[in-house]
Design a protein around this motif. Structure first.
Motif, mmCIF file in Angstrom:
data_model
loop_
_atom_site.group_PDB
_atom_site.id
_atom_site.type_symbol
_atom_site.label_atom_id
_atom_site.label_comp_id
_atom_site.label_asym_id
_atom_site.label_seq_id
_atom_site.Cartn_x
_atom_site.Cartn_y
_atom_site.Cartn_z
ATOM 1 N N MET A 1 0.813 -1.193 0.000
ATOM 2 C CA MET A 1 0.000 0.000 0.000
ATOM 3 C C MET A 1 0.862 1.266 0.000
ATOM 4 O O MET A 1 0.548 2.228 -0.662
ATOM 5 C CB MET A 1 -0.915 -0.053 1.226
ATOM 6 N N MET A 2 1.950 1.221 0.755
ATOM 7 C CA MET A 2 2.821 2.395 0.855
ATOM 8 C C MET A 2 3.468 2.724 -0.484
ATOM 9 O O MET A 2 3.703 3.892 -0.785
ATOM 10 C CB MET A 2 3.880 2.147 1.928
ATOM 11 N N LYS A 3 3.729 1.691 -1.292
ATOM 12 C CA LYS A 3 4.365 1.958 -2.579
ATOM 13 C C LYS A 3 3.445 2.752 -3.493
ATOM 14 O O LYS A 3 3.897 3.594 -4.256
ATOM 15 C CB LYS A 3 4.822 0.662 -3.243
ATOM 16 N N TYR A 4 2.134 2.521 -3.385
ATOM 17 C CA TYR A 4 1.197 3.264 -4.213
ATOM 18 C C TYR A 4 1.052 4.707 -3.735
ATOM 19 O O TYR A 4 0.886 5.617 -4.545
ATOM 20 C CB TYR A 4 -0.168 2.565 -4.249
ATOM 21 N N ILE A 5 1.147 4.907 -2.443
ATOM 22 C CA ILE A 5 1.110 6.270 -1.908
ATOM 23 C C ILE A 5 2.349 7.034 -2.361
ATOM 24 O O ILE A 5 2.260 8.184 -2.797
ATOM 25 C CB ILE A 5 0.988 6.241 -0.372
ATOM 26 N N SER A 6 3.515 6.389 -2.285
ATOM 27 C CA SER A 6 4.757 7.021 -2.741
ATOM 28 C C SER A 6 4.712 7.336 -4.227
ATOM 29 O O SER A 6 5.147 8.402 -4.663
ATOM 30 C CB SER A 6 5.952 6.123 -2.447
ATOM 31 N N ALA A 7 4.191 6.406 -5.010
ATOM 32 C CA ALA A 7 4.096 6.619 -6.454
ATOM 33 C C ALA A 7 3.129 7.752 -6.776
ATOM 34 O O ALA A 7 3.391 8.565 -7.672
ATOM 35 C CB ALA A 7 3.654 5.331 -7.150
ATOM 36 N N THR A 8 2.031 7.846 -6.044
ATOM 37 C CA THR A 8 1.061 8.914 -6.277
ATOM 38 C C THR A 8 1.640 10.275 -5.913
ATOM 39 O O THR A 8 1.485 11.251 -6.662
ATOM 40 C CB THR A 8 -0.220 8.659 -5.452
ATOM 41 N N ILE A 9 2.344 10.347 -4.798
ATOM 42 C CA ILE A 9 2.978 11.603 -4.400
ATOM 43 C C ILE A 9 4.036 12.004 -5.419
ATOM 44 O O ILE A 9 4.130 13.173 -5.798
ATOM 45 C CB ILE A 9 3.565 11.475 -2.976
ATOM 46 N N SER A 10 4.822 11.053 -5.882
ATOM 47 C CA SER A 10 5.826 11.325 -6.896
ATOM 48 C C SER A 10 5.180 11.848 -8.173
ATOM 49 O O SER A 10 5.641 12.820 -8.769
ATOM 50 C CB SER A 10 6.628 10.058 -7.181
ATOM 51 N N PHE A 11 4.093 11.194 -8.595
ATOM 52 C CA PHE A 11 3.381 11.635 -9.798
ATOM 53 C C PHE A 11 2.892 13.072 -9.638
ATOM 54 O O PHE A 11 3.067 13.899 -10.539
ATOM 55 C CB PHE A 11 2.195 10.713 -10.089
ATOM 56 N N LEU A 12 2.294 13.396 -8.504
ATOM 57 C CA LEU A 12 1.723 14.727 -8.306
ATOM 58 C C LEU A 12 2.794 15.817 -8.293
ATOM 59 O O LEU A 12 2.612 16.883 -8.903
ATOM 60 C CB LEU A 12 0.911 14.758 -7.014
ATOM 61 N N PHE A 13 3.911 15.560 -7.609
ATOM 62 C CA PHE A 13 4.973 16.565 -7.576
ATOM 63 C C PHE A 13 5.585 16.783 -8.960
ATOM 64 O O PHE A 13 5.799 17.917 -9.380
ATOM 65 C CB PHE A 13 6.073 16.165 -6.583
ATOM 66 N N VAL A 14 5.855 15.709 -9.668
ATOM 67 C CA VAL A 14 6.451 15.846 -11.000
ATOM 68 C C VAL A 14 5.449 16.489 -11.964
ATOM 69 O O VAL A 14 5.808 17.363 -12.749
ATOM 70 C CB VAL A 14 6.945 14.475 -11.519
ATOM 71 N N PHE A 15 4.186 16.070 -11.901
ATOM 72 C CA PHE A 15 3.167 16.651 -12.761
ATOM 73 C C PHE A 15 3.069 18.158 -12.541
ATOM 74 O O PHE A 15 3.062 18.932 -13.498
ATOM 75 C CB PHE A 15 1.805 16.003 -12.505
ATOM 76 N N ALA A 16 2.997 18.587 -11.283
ATOM 77 C CA ALA A 16 2.865 20.015 -10.986
ATOM 78 C C ALA A 16 4.083 20.796 -11.476
ATOM 79 O O ALA A 16 3.944 21.860 -12.092
ATOM 80 C CB ALA A 16 2.665 20.223 -9.486
ATOM 81 N N GLY A 17 5.273 20.276 -11.218
ATOM 82 C CA GLY A 17 6.481 20.970 -11.657
ATOM 83 C C GLY A 17 6.578 21.094 -13.162
ATOM 84 O O GLY A 17 6.858 22.178 -13.698
ATOM 85 N N VAL A 18 6.325 20.003 -13.865
ATOM 86 C CA VAL A 18 6.400 20.026 -15.327
ATOM 87 C C VAL A 18 5.277 20.883 -15.902
ATOM 88 O O VAL A 18 5.485 21.610 -16.874
ATOM 89 C CB VAL A 18 6.362 18.590 -15.898
ATOM 90 N N PHE A 19 4.096 20.834 -15.304
ATOM 91 C CA PHE A 19 2.977 21.648 -15.776
ATOM 92 C C PHE A 19 3.336 23.136 -15.748
ATOM 93 O O PHE A 19 3.138 23.848 -16.735
ATOM 94 C CB PHE A 19 1.748 21.382 -14.905
ATOM 95 N N PHE A 20 3.880 23.600 -14.628
ATOM 96 C CA PHE A 20 4.226 25.013 -14.517
ATOM 97 C C PHE A 20 5.394 25.388 -15.426
ATOM 98 O O PHE A 20 5.366 26.434 -16.069
ATOM 99 C CB PHE A 20 4.533 25.387 -13.076
ATOM 100 N N LEU A 21 6.413 24.547 -15.499
ATOM 101 C CA LEU A 21 7.557 24.859 -16.357
ATOM 102 C C LEU A 21 7.185 24.846 -17.834
ATOM 103 O O LEU A 21 7.616 25.712 -18.602
ATOM 104 C CB LEU A 21 8.697 23.884 -16.082
ATOM 105 N N ALA A 22 6.384 23.873 -18.245
ATOM 106 C CA ALA A 22 5.958 23.826 -19.649
ATOM 107 C C ALA A 22 5.081 25.023 -19.974
ATOM 108 O O ALA A 22 5.189 25.601 -21.061
ATOM 109 C CB ALA A 22 5.212 22.525 -19.926
#
Length: 88
Positions: A1-22
């Motif tokens: 379960m923890m791996k999915y939480i980590s993956a979701t947090i990773s996705f959200l941080f990378v998505f937000a950063g790339v969204f703003f930079l792009a």
């Protein structure tokens, strides 16, 4: 379960950063080209930033996949928390 939480947090941080930079660097040059500078606090940034959504989703998915792969390799090598507690 923890791996999915980590993956979701990773996705959200990378998505937000790339969204703003792009949106900041690529949006002014791709259609529909805004006729005036668009800031993050304007609705046009959130509506017309299709490249931010696209690249954010791609890089976010790659990041989440990397987290999940790393967790799988830990499990395969026996570094998981279940192995340490004596569970198979």
């Amino acid at each position: 379960m923890m791996k999915y939480i980590s993956a979701t947090i990773s996705f959200l941080f990378v998505f937000a950063g790339v969204f703003f930079l792009a949106g900041w660097f690529l949006m002014p040059y791709l259609p529909p080209v805004p006729d005036h500078p668009v800031w993050v606090f304007q609705s046009e940034f959130w509506i017309d930033n299709w490249i931010g959504y696209l690249l954010g989703a791609v890089f976010g998915a790659l990041s989440a996949n990397s987290v999940l792969k790393k967790e799988r390799s830990k499990r395969r090598l026996g570094h998981g928390t279940d192995q340490k507690r004596g569970h198979p």
